[in-house]
Design a protein around this motif. Structure first.
Motif, short mmCIF file in Angstrom:
data_model
loop_
_atom_site.label_atom_id
_atom_site.label_comp_id
_atom_site.label_asym_id
_atom_site.label_seq_id
_atom_site.Cartn_x
_atom_site.Cartn_y
_atom_site.Cartn_z
N UNK A 39 0.84 -1.20 0.00
CA UNK A 39 0.00 0.00 0.00
C UNK A 39 0.88 1.25 0.00
N UNK A 40 0.44 2.28 -0.73
CA UNK A 40 1.30 3.44 -0.99
C UNK A 40 1.69 4.20 0.27
N UNK A 41 0.88 4.17 1.32
CA UNK A 41 1.21 4.93 2.52
C UNK A 41 2.09 4.19 3.51
N UNK A 42 2.41 2.94 3.23
CA UNK A 42 3.22 2.16 4.16
C UNK A 42 4.69 2.57 4.08
N UNK A 43 5.41 2.34 5.19
CA UNK A 43 6.82 2.72 5.24
C UNK A 43 7.62 2.05 4.13
N UNK A 44 7.30 0.77 3.86
CA UNK A 44 8.03 0.07 2.80
C UNK A 44 7.86 0.73 1.45
N UNK A 45 6.63 1.19 1.14
CA UNK A 45 6.40 1.86 -0.14
C UNK A 45 7.16 3.17 -0.22
N UNK A 46 7.26 3.89 0.89
CA UNK A 46 8.03 5.14 0.90
C UNK A 46 9.50 4.86 0.62
N UNK A 47 10.03 3.80 1.23
CA UNK A 47 11.42 3.44 0.98
C UNK A 47 11.64 3.12 -0.49
N UNK A 48 10.73 2.31 -1.05
CA UNK A 48 10.87 1.89 -2.45
C UNK A 48 10.86 3.10 -3.37
N UNK A 49 9.94 4.03 -3.17
CA UNK A 49 9.86 5.22 -4.03
C UNK A 49 11.14 6.04 -3.95
N UNK A 50 11.71 6.16 -2.76
CA UNK A 50 12.94 6.94 -2.60
C UNK A 50 14.11 6.24 -3.30
N UNK A 51 14.19 4.93 -3.19
CA UNK A 51 15.24 4.19 -3.90
C UNK A 51 15.08 4.34 -5.41
N UNK A 52 13.85 4.31 -5.89
CA UNK A 52 13.64 4.48 -7.33
C UNK A 52 14.16 5.83 -7.80
N UNK A 53 13.90 6.87 -7.02
CA UNK A 53 14.36 8.22 -7.40
C UNK A 53 15.87 8.31 -7.41
N UNK A 54 16.51 7.64 -6.48
CA UNK A 54 17.96 7.77 -6.32
C UNK A 54 18.75 6.80 -7.19
N UNK A 55 18.28 5.54 -7.23
CA UNK A 55 19.08 4.48 -7.85
C UNK A 55 18.41 3.81 -9.03
N UNK A 56 17.13 4.05 -9.22
CA UNK A 56 16.42 3.40 -10.31
C UNK A 56 15.99 1.98 -10.00
N UNK A 57 16.27 1.50 -8.83
CA UNK A 57 15.82 0.20 -8.36
C UNK A 57 15.86 0.21 -6.84
N UNK A 58 15.14 -0.76 -6.21
CA UNK A 58 15.07 -0.80 -4.75
C UNK A 58 15.40 -2.20 -4.26
N UNK A 59 16.30 -2.32 -3.27
CA UNK A 59 16.62 -3.63 -2.72
C UNK A 59 15.51 -4.12 -1.79
N UNK A 60 15.31 -5.42 -1.76
CA UNK A 60 14.28 -5.99 -0.90
C UNK A 60 14.65 -7.43 -0.56
N UNK A 61 14.30 -7.83 0.65
CA UNK A 61 14.37 -9.24 1.05
C UNK A 61 13.02 -9.59 1.68
N UNK A 62 12.71 -10.87 1.75
CA UNK A 62 11.46 -11.29 2.37
C UNK A 62 11.66 -12.64 3.04
N UNK A 63 11.25 -12.73 4.28
CA UNK A 63 11.24 -13.98 5.01
C UNK A 63 9.84 -14.57 4.90
N UNK A 64 9.76 -15.85 4.54
CA UNK A 64 8.48 -16.49 4.25
C UNK A 64 8.09 -17.56 5.26
N UNK A 65 8.94 -17.80 6.24
CA UNK A 65 8.65 -18.71 7.33
C UNK A 65 9.59 -18.37 8.47
N UNK A 66 9.08 -18.19 9.70
CA UNK A 66 9.90 -17.65 10.78
C UNK A 66 9.12 -17.76 12.09
#
Length: 483
Positions: free
Chosen positions: A187-214
């Motif tokens: 969702x656009x208002x979530x912290x993760x979305x804000x991070x992604x948009x800022x990475x796009x502006x600066x680097x043209x891509x955004x790093x991400x990891x995801x844990x799927x069981x924990x």
């Protein structure tokens, strides 16, 4: 071999051993990934105090490749997950959480995540042609879902490019490209979305990891609104009383829980999107249609031997995490409201019937004219409560905010619609709102003052009911009748 003590649990397998020993876990063998796991889980959520379910021997997959659901579906397991004890019931859990969120927020800085060289999650690492998310028994949870969703109980990690502070969010992830990638619906208002948009502006891509069981603790912190600027990993460390161990992704440097079962690493690109959805969401409806969503370029898959996928599918309440969200959000909102300085707060409850978001009740002891609406308006817009809520009801301190019966009784007898219902417009909504018809994700919310009119506190009719002390004495004298 017996389970390890609660305070020593550091992964999902230790958690499973303990809840299994306590009779809180049931094994299910032979259920298929296509709707059967989802349907059995859905039926289970509707039970009183449902057990956790561990699915194994999924047709088409080797024994040992498992799926867990209902991990935090009752008070006892949520208490275990939050390290509050092994015998919590609803009342004790609510009592223990009165100061928990504030304590954990304040203590997060003292428990920063600790980077280690390796962990169980690095037992197997797949790259290139070896990447296949469908090698795990990923369910299609609901009949109307647009595909198989590997990310429901997940923790998706992004990082603030300015501060380096990581964020974890529980965003849904649909398997794409025959298992080679997954879309991440943020969702656009979530912290993760804000991070992604800022990475796009600066680097043209955004790093991400995801844990799927924990450890389900990471689902709890990723699925609720931890205050901005506080790392969910550090917050989890404060809950545990020790740091969370993480390994760093080899390509992105982002954290991955060292004891995770399955994790993925890669990049998001602004022009890399794929159709996603629909999906049965926490509102109880399929959200939207098929929309383009950011598709993760997966560069590495990490997993343990015989990994366990943590499932937390939403749906019509009660669903997998609706109980957990109700309890956690209630505690977080109450802590935040008290911190504003509003006096007389007796309790806050975020009702499960509203998905733990849409129906909030705040109970107060009125001390001045306007006190009830001040508490309600502040509650409606607190960061922990602002997303997607629609109804905020203020009640007097003699009303149990957890009881829908008592709350609606107060609405019917203490609120005059013409005077006591106000509407806030253009507030923070969601794309998953079934009432949304496109455009920006606004909503409106009603603030209902169901407190006795302040000017009539002394003369308002007296409630016709026995006192709590008298009821307690009667229960002691006639336990066979009253329990």
């Amino acid at each position: 071999m017996g389970s390890v003590p609660l305070e020593e649990i550091d992964d999902l397998r230790g958690w499973l051993d303990l809840v299994g020993d306590l009779g809180e876990l049931k094994a299910v063998e032979g259920a298929g990934w296509d709707l059967e796991i989802g349907a059995i889980s859905e039926a289970n959520y509707r039970r009183t105090s449902p057990p956790a379910l561990l699915f194994d021997a999924v047709p088409g997959y080797a024994r040992g490749l498992r799926v867990l659901t209902a991990s935090t579906g009752n008070a006892r397991r949520l208490g275990i997950t939050l390290r509050l004890g092994t015998d919590c019931d609803d009342r004790r859990l609510v009592h223990e959480l009165r100061d928990g969120p504030a304590r954990w927020t304040d203590g997060a800085a003292n428990h920063p995540a600790r980077t280690v060289d390796s962990g169980p999650v690095t037992e197997h690492v797949r790259t290139g042609d070896g990447i296949d998310l469908l090698s795990f028994p990923v369910p299609r949870w609901h009949a109307g879902d647009g595909g198989r969703y590997i990310g429901t109980g997940c923790a998706v990690f992004t990082v603030d490019p300015d501060t380096g502070t990581p964020n974890a969010g529980a965003y849904r992830m649909q398997v794409q490209r025959d298992g080679r990638s997954a879309t991440i619906n943020i969702e656009s208002g979530k912290h993760g979305a804000m991070h992604v948009r800022e990475w796009f502006k600066r680097e043209g891509r955004a790093p991400v990891t995801a844990s799927l069981g924990h450890d389900p603790l990471l689902l709890v912190v990723a699925g609720t609104e931890v205050p901005g600027g506080v790392s969910e990993l550090d917050y989890a460390g404060a809950v545990l009383g020790r740091p969370v161990d993480v390994v760093r992704g080899e390509d992105t440097g982002l954290p991955i829980p060292a004891t995770a079962e399955i994790a993925v690493e890669g990049w998001l690109h602004p022009d890399r999107k794929l159709p996603e959805g629909p999906f049965g969401e926490w509102t109880g409806y399929y959200s939207g249609g098929v929309e383009p969503v950011l598709d993760m370029e997966i560069t590495r898959v990490y997993h343990r031997t015989d990994p366990i996928l943590l499932g937390a599918p939403p749906g019509k309440p009660p669903h997998d995490y609706s109980y957990m969200r109700s309890v956690m959000k209630s505690a977080m909102i109450q802590a935040a409201l008290v911190r504003t300085g509003v006096p007389g707060v007796r309790g806050v409850w975020s009702h499960e019937v509203g998905g733990g978001r849409q129906l909030l009740v705040v109970a107060i002891d009125q001390r001045y004219a306007g006190h009830a609406r001040q508490a309600a308006y502040l509650t409606a817009q607190l960061p922990a409560a602002a997303y997607m809520n629609k109804f905020v009801i203020a009640v007097d301190g003699d009303v149990d905010p957890r009881s829908l019966n008592d709350v609606m009784w107060a609405v019917c007898t203490r609120a005059e619609p013409e005077r006591d219902i106000e509407v806030m417009r253009y507030t923070w909504g969601s794309r998953v709102d079934p009432l949304r018809e496109g455009g920006p994700a606004y909503n409106s919310r009603a603030v209902i003052d169901a407190c006795r009119p302040f000017e009539r506190l002394d003369g308002f009719p007296v409630v016709a009911e026995a006192s709590p002390d008298l009821l307690a004495r009667m229960a002691e004298r006639w336990p066979d009748v009253l329990g």
